[in-house]
Design a protein around this motif. Structure first.
Motif, PDB file in Angstrom:
ATOM      1  N   LEU A 107      11.208   7.194  -3.138  1.00  0.00           N
ATOM      2  CA  LEU A 107      11.108   6.921  -1.694  1.00  0.00           C
ATOM      3  C   LEU A 107      10.390   5.614  -1.395  1.00  0.00           C
ATOM      4  N   ALA A 108       9.772   5.024  -2.416  1.00  0.00           N
ATOM      5  CA  ALA A 108       8.863   3.898  -2.203  1.00  0.00           C
ATOM      6  C   ALA A 108       9.540   2.680  -1.582  1.00  0.00           C
ATOM      7  N   ASP A 109      10.720   2.303  -2.049  1.00  0.00           N
ATOM      8  CA  ASP A 109      11.375   1.108  -1.506  1.00  0.00           C
ATOM      9  C   ASP A 109      11.806   1.301  -0.060  1.00  0.00           C
ATOM     10  N   THR A 110      12.392   2.453   0.237  1.00  0.00           N
ATOM     11  CA  THR A 110      12.808   2.726   1.620  1.00  0.00           C
ATOM     12  C   THR A 110      11.597   2.764   2.539  1.00  0.00           C
ATOM     13  N   ALA A 111      10.536   3.421   2.097  1.00  0.00           N
ATOM     14  CA  ALA A 111       9.317   3.494   2.907  1.00  0.00           C
ATOM     15  C   ALA A 111       8.711   2.110   3.106  1.00  0.00           C
ATOM     16  N   ALA A 112       8.764   1.268   2.079  1.00  0.00           N
ATOM     17  CA  ALA A 112       8.204  -0.083   2.187  1.00  0.00           C
ATOM     18  C   ALA A 112       8.980  -0.916   3.208  1.00  0.00           C
ATOM     19  N   VAL A 113      10.294  -0.827   3.198  1.00  0.00           N
ATOM     20  CA  VAL A 113      11.108  -1.580   4.166  1.00  0.00           C
ATOM     21  C   VAL A 113      10.816  -1.095   5.588  1.00  0.00           C
ATOM     22  N   CYS A 114      10.820   0.221   5.786  1.00  0.00           N
ATOM     23  CA  CYS A 114      10.560   0.765   7.126  1.00  0.00           C
ATOM     24  C   CYS A 114       9.152   0.411   7.601  1.00  0.00           C
ATOM     25  N   THR A 115       8.177   0.493   6.700  1.00  0.00           N
ATOM     26  CA  THR A 115       6.800   0.129   7.046  1.00  0.00           C
ATOM     27  C   THR A 115       6.719  -1.327   7.465  1.00  0.00           C
ATOM     28  N   SER A 116       7.342  -2.194   6.696  1.00  0.00           N
ATOM     29  CA  SER A 116       7.328  -3.619   7.001  1.00  0.00           C
ATOM     30  C   SER A 116       7.920  -3.899   8.382  1.00  0.00           C
ATOM     31  N   GLU A 117       9.009  -3.235   8.697  1.00  0.00           N
ATOM     32  CA  GLU A 117       9.650  -3.441  10.000  1.00  0.00           C
ATOM     33  C   GLU A 117       8.752  -2.969  11.136  1.00  0.00           C
ATOM     34  N   PHE A 151       0.833  -1.205   0.000  1.00  0.00           N
ATOM     35  CA  PHE A 151       0.000   0.000   0.000  1.00  0.00           C
ATOM     36  C   PHE A 151       0.866   1.251   0.000  1.00  0.00           C
ATOM     37  N   VAL A 152       1.858   1.295   0.886  1.00  0.00           N
ATOM     38  CA  VAL A 152       2.734   2.468   0.986  1.00  0.00           C
ATOM     39  C   VAL A 152       3.507   2.652  -0.316  1.00  0.00           C
ATOM     40  N   ARG A 153       4.051   1.589  -0.850  1.00  0.00           N
ATOM     41  CA  ARG A 153       4.807   1.661  -2.108  1.00  0.00           C
ATOM     42  C   ARG A 153       3.918   2.200  -3.240  1.00  0.00           C
ATOM     43  N   ALA A 154       2.715   1.666  -3.377  1.00  0.00           N
ATOM     44  CA  ALA A 154       1.809   2.099  -4.441  1.00  0.00           C
ATOM     45  C   ALA A 154       1.366   3.553  -4.243  1.00  0.00           C
ATOM     46  N   ALA A 155       1.064   3.931  -3.012  1.00  0.00           N
ATOM     47  CA  ALA A 155       0.621   5.296  -2.740  1.00  0.00           C
ATOM     48  C   ALA A 155       1.718   6.307  -3.051  1.00  0.00           C
ATOM     49  N   LEU A 156       2.948   6.010  -2.680  1.00  0.00           N
ATOM     50  CA  LEU A 156       4.043   6.937  -2.961  1.00  0.00           C
ATOM     51  C   LEU A 156       4.339   7.008  -4.451  1.00  0.00           C
ATOM     52  N   SER A 157       4.277   5.894  -5.128  1.00  0.00           N
ATOM     53  CA  SER A 157       4.474   5.897  -6.583  1.00  0.00           C
ATOM     54  C   SER A 157       3.400   6.732  -7.264  1.00  0.00           C
ATOM     55  N   ALA A 158       2.162   6.608  -6.813  1.00  0.00           N
ATOM     56  CA  ALA A 158       1.063   7.382  -7.385  1.00  0.00           C
ATOM     57  C   ALA A 158       1.230   8.879  -7.144  1.00  0.00           C
ATOM     58  N   GLU A 159       1.923   9.256  -6.074  1.00  0.00           N
ATOM     59  CA  GLU A 159       2.172  10.665  -5.751  1.00  0.00           C
ATOM     60  C   GLU A 159       3.430  11.194  -6.437  1.00  0.00           C
ATOM     61  N   GLY A 160       4.072  10.357  -7.268  1.00  0.00           N
ATOM     62  CA  GLY A 160       5.301  10.769  -7.935  1.00  0.00           C
ATOM     63  C   GLY A 160       6.524  10.684  -7.043  1.00  0.00           C
ATOM     64  N   LEU A 161       6.434   9.896  -5.987  1.00  0.00           N
ATOM     65  CA  LEU A 161       7.534   9.753  -5.033  1.00  0.00           C
ATOM     66  C   LEU A 161       8.106   8.340  -5.069  1.00  0.00           C
ATOM     67  N   GLY A 162       8.187   7.771  -6.253  1.00  0.00           N
ATOM     68  CA  GLY A 162       8.693   6.412  -6.406  1.00  0.00           C
ATOM     69  C   GLY A 162      10.088   6.216  -5.857  1.00  0.00           C
ATOM     70  N   LEU A 201      -0.624   6.968   6.626  1.00  0.00           N
ATOM     71  CA  LEU A 201       0.367   7.505   5.693  1.00  0.00           C
ATOM     72  C   LEU A 201      -0.018   8.946   5.404  1.00  0.00           C
ATOM     73  N   ALA A 202       0.907   9.855   5.576  1.00  0.00           N
ATOM     74  CA  ALA A 202       0.667  11.265   5.271  1.00  0.00           C
ATOM     75  C   ALA A 202       1.772  11.754   4.345  1.00  0.00           C
ATOM     76  N   VAL A 203       1.368  12.263   3.188  1.00  0.00           N
ATOM     77  CA  VAL A 203       2.310  12.885   2.265  1.00  0.00           C
ATOM     78  C   VAL A 203       2.160  14.382   2.469  1.00  0.00           C
ATOM     79  N   GLU A 204       3.142  14.958   3.131  1.00  0.00           N
ATOM     80  CA  GLU A 204       3.093  16.372   3.479  1.00  0.00           C
ATOM     81  C   GLU A 204       4.017  17.166   2.561  1.00  0.00           C
ATOM     82  N   GLU A 205       4.032  18.471   2.733  1.00  0.00           N
ATOM     83  CA  GLU A 205       4.808  19.333   1.850  1.00  0.00           C
ATOM     84  C   GLU A 205       6.294  18.967   1.822  1.00  0.00           C
ATOM     85  N   ALA A 206       6.879  18.728   2.981  1.00  0.00           N
ATOM     86  CA  ALA A 206       8.309  18.473   3.048  1.00  0.00           C
ATOM     87  C   ALA A 206       8.681  17.022   3.310  1.00  0.00           C
ATOM     88  N   GLU A 207       7.734  16.217   3.759  1.00  0.00           N
ATOM     89  CA  GLU A 207       8.095  14.853   4.131  1.00  0.00           C
ATOM     90  C   GLU A 207       6.925  13.896   3.992  1.00  0.00           C
TER      91      GLU A 207
END
Length: 117
Positions: A18-28, A5-16, A45-51
């Motif tokens: 970050l997707a792998d790092t976010a997926a690993v951290c989420t899984s942990e 979910f996190v990987r797909a959501a970040l990819s959809a936001e144009g943040l691909g 999951l919150a996609v904010e202006e800076a982070e």
């Protein structure tokens, strides 16, 4: 499921990127909450202006903390991985249903006054 979910959501936001790092951290974090807090796991999951901020909530009364794992131990390194990969991480006492663990990833490369020219 949560990491996908996190990987797909970040990819959809144009943040691909970050997707792998976010997926690993989420899984942990999800694994840690599931193992130690029991019960349902809630993800925000919150996609904010800076982070990007991911928080995982569960029950339980203990406070998560990294621990030293033996060389041959299979587990026990998740929080160390999150600390190493994320730009920030921590514990929050407020959330549904109770305590949560979170991490942040900066949306933009570090523009701070590091050691480079």
């Amino acid at each position: 499921m949560c990491r996908d979910f996190v990987r797909a959501a970040l990819s959809a936001e144009g943040l691909g990127r970050l997707a792998d790092t976010a997926a690993v951290c989420t899984s942990e974090l999800v694994t840690n909450v599931h193992r130690h807090a029991g019960g349902d796991v809630h993800l925000r999951l919150a996609v904010e202006e800076a982070e990007v901020r991911v928080a995982v909530y569960g029950g339980g009364s203990g406070r998560p903390a990294p621990r030293r794992s033996g060389v041959w131990e299979v587990g026990g390194r998740g929080l160390f991985l999150v600390t190493a990969l994320a730009d920030g991480c921590g514990v929050t006492e407020a959330g549904p249903p109770g305590k949560g663990v979170w991490f942040t990833l900066g949306r933009f490369p570090n523009r701070g006054g590091g050691g480079g020219p």
